[in-house]
Design an enzyme around this catalytic site. Sequence first.
Site, PDB file in Angstrom:
ATOM      1  N   CYS A   3       0.842  -1.203   0.000  1.00  0.00           N
ATOM      2  CA  CYS A   3       0.000   0.000   0.000  1.00  0.00           C
ATOM      3  C   CYS A   3       0.873   1.248   0.000  1.00  0.00           C
ATOM      4  O   CYS A   3       2.103   1.167   0.075  1.00  0.00           O
ATOM      5  CB  CYS A   3      -0.943   0.007   1.208  1.00  0.00           C
ATOM      6  N   CYS A   6       3.353   1.665   2.771  1.00  0.00           N
ATOM      7  CA  CYS A   6       4.600   0.892   2.597  1.00  0.00           C
ATOM      8  C   CYS A   6       5.614   1.700   1.807  1.00  0.00           C
ATOM      9  O   CYS A   6       6.764   1.866   2.223  1.00  0.00           O
ATOM     10  CB  CYS A   6       4.319  -0.410   1.841  1.00  0.00           C
ATOM     11  N   ASP A 418      10.205  25.424 -33.007  1.00  0.00           N
ATOM     12  CA  ASP A 418      11.339  25.776 -33.852  1.00  0.00           C
ATOM     13  C   ASP A 418      10.915  25.554 -35.308  1.00  0.00           C
ATOM     14  O   ASP A 418      10.042  24.728 -35.578  1.00  0.00           O
ATOM     15  CB  ASP A 418      12.528  24.882 -33.488  1.00  0.00           C
ATOM     16  N   ASP A 588      14.769  20.429 -32.197  1.00  0.00           N
ATOM     17  CA  ASP A 588      15.452  19.219 -32.661  1.00  0.00           C
ATOM     18  C   ASP A 588      16.408  18.637 -31.638  1.00  0.00           C
ATOM     19  O   ASP A 588      17.073  17.641 -31.898  1.00  0.00           O
ATOM     20  CB  ASP A 588      16.185  19.477 -33.976  1.00  0.00           C
ATOM     21  N   ASP A 592      18.713  23.672 -30.238  1.00  0.00           N
ATOM     22  CA  ASP A 592      17.613  24.172 -29.415  1.00  0.00           C
ATOM     23  C   ASP A 592      17.726  23.725 -27.960  1.00  0.00           C
ATOM     24  O   ASP A 592      16.833  23.999 -27.160  1.00  0.00           O
ATOM     25  CB  ASP A 592      16.265  23.683 -29.977  1.00  0.00           C
TER      26      ASP A 592
END
Length: 689
Positions: A3, A6, A418, A588, A592
């Site tokens: 759970c 835990c 871009d 790309d 960038d």
Amino acid sequence: MTCAACSSFVEKTLVEQAGVSRASVNLMMNQAVVEFDPGVVSAEQLRLAVEETGYGASLPVAGRSAVEEEDARGVTLVAEYGELRVRALGSLSIGLVMMGAMPFMGHELGWWAWMQMVLALGVAGWAGRGFYLKGFAAVRQGRADMNVLVAMGTGAAFLISTATLIWPHGFHSSEMMPQIYFEAVVFIIALVLVGKMLEARAKRQTSVALQQLAALQPKRATVRREGVELELGIGELRRGDLLVVRPGERIGADGEVIEGGSSVDESMLTGESLPVEKVVGGRVYGGTKNGQGGLLVRVNTLGAESVLEQIVRVLREAQGDKAPVQALADRVSAVFVPVVVAIALLSGLAWALAGGADLVRATVIVVAVLVISCPCAMGLAVPTAILASTGKAAKMGILIRSGEALERLGEVGIVVLDKTGTITQGKPKVTEVIGDVLGLAASVEALSEHPLARAIVEEAKVRGLALEPVVGFVAKPGVGVSGVVGGRLVEVVAAERRGGVSVLVDGVEVGGLTLADAVKETSREAVGRLRGMGLRVVMLSGDREEAAWAVAALVGIEEVVAGVLPAGKVEAVERLQAGGVKVAMVGDGLNDAPALEKADVGIAMASGSDLAIEAGDVALLRGDLQGVVEAIELSRRTMRVMRQNLGWAFVYNVVGIPVAALGLLNPVVAAGAMALSSVSVVLNSLRLR
């Protein structure tokens, strides 16, 4: 782990270790991702720290690849599901037999009652032993989790039933009706295990994309060494080996085609459904499926550097990560179980002291509160959605690197694109030929490395033109190239018209060419879809204003920032963020990179042989803007599912606990409701697939 309590406790334990800077523990993946200083603490010490809390832990096998790790995980998931299935269905069958016998045996304190006690004890010791062992370990360390609730609930029901069986007259003398609840003990354990079994099955289903990716890697490949063909295991391949790929086979490793030609199905890597044509010089990827032609491939990438390995590794990391929305569930689960235990005990006392209930009735109410409040659904709400959505994204050729990126993607209000390589194809193409000059121009340009030169040569090849020998080649940067072809001086120089070059023979202009970076076929539709989703779309370009606006007009973009270098793109993103709106930058992944890093979400567009997997928060494995649309749509759907899951988990407990505390809920019904809540959360997440 069973759970949210835990996973929260294991995470807290790891974070508290000296040298650990960050830890993220995932309930669905059963894995912890830890950042630590190896000079202060070792991975083995961290493993032991987890084991000391009562949980089992193991380290990744040294030298094992991500694909091999995923294969091993798949085996573990199958084994886990198989074990839970046997225990769940076995205990459920015993419970049904006990319930079916009731009309004939009743609850008389005879041999049948003793038989029920033996059956309940057997189920608890066999099918439910994990709840008691882990619950005891948790209490010993001063914490509480789902195991504690189940152990306390079934333990209380068993003890009160045993006391009733052994000392019925004591109950009569105290004016209490002697009742036994051994079948409730069996059914509670059975129904909780059924829920766990269905969770384990869902784990396999939500991880199916990752399993399918890992399964793409063939185990063996045919290699040509010194003219002899050998069949070797993938682990035996060496860089520079020649792979013999026959029609219909999966390619064993990344490499370059040096002989033959075929079409290759790359859909599981890139999401592109159409086969990709491969000729000499083309790049192929391990795990992709060859078509009808034969290929000879030189291996140039192995191990962790291969594309399939990188994709599996990134997807494993993303599925093991947490989304920020999980923080609320983690904070609640940290205190949830102790609070529930207190509520259960107070409810029992209130009924006994003020409600006129006897000990048996009060104990049944305590059991119902403990059982119905198990916080399983709360722990599954977010990770199941992340597993399902990231797996779905991978099938679409979209790699989302983290749960945080997945969440932020759905909050984006501005998408910055871009131009070159993102909206356009990223490589110039001859669009017009003036005069019979293409062959002459291509002959001279064949000796140049300029992108325009390559476009001219490529066009000549497409048209079947033969290139002539050139002597005296000269390149003048910014001006053009020249050379002697067939005894004549041929010059290819920049023209005044946009994207144009002029061709001169012996100083006289005889024609020209026009080149342009063509817009991708899907760009206009993708931009329209983004704007239809209410997003503001902006184009960034290092190109001049005229060229940038021309492309913007073709795809329907109304905001353009042109003539900017990489640093200028970062500044443009900062200006857009200044309004408080989250910004996604699509580029790309190369020039960038600074802008991708600065944006709230960086989306790296891969194209051709450059699968920019490591760049950005999201990587699109096909050079198509439609992937941006699909990623944002998927993120929005995922966030809706996460909120639905968390809402259901909280509402279930907010409603269920008071109903149980008011004495309106049988413990067996409570166990069924608890199991159903977990299953409903998982099924809701599976809709994302």
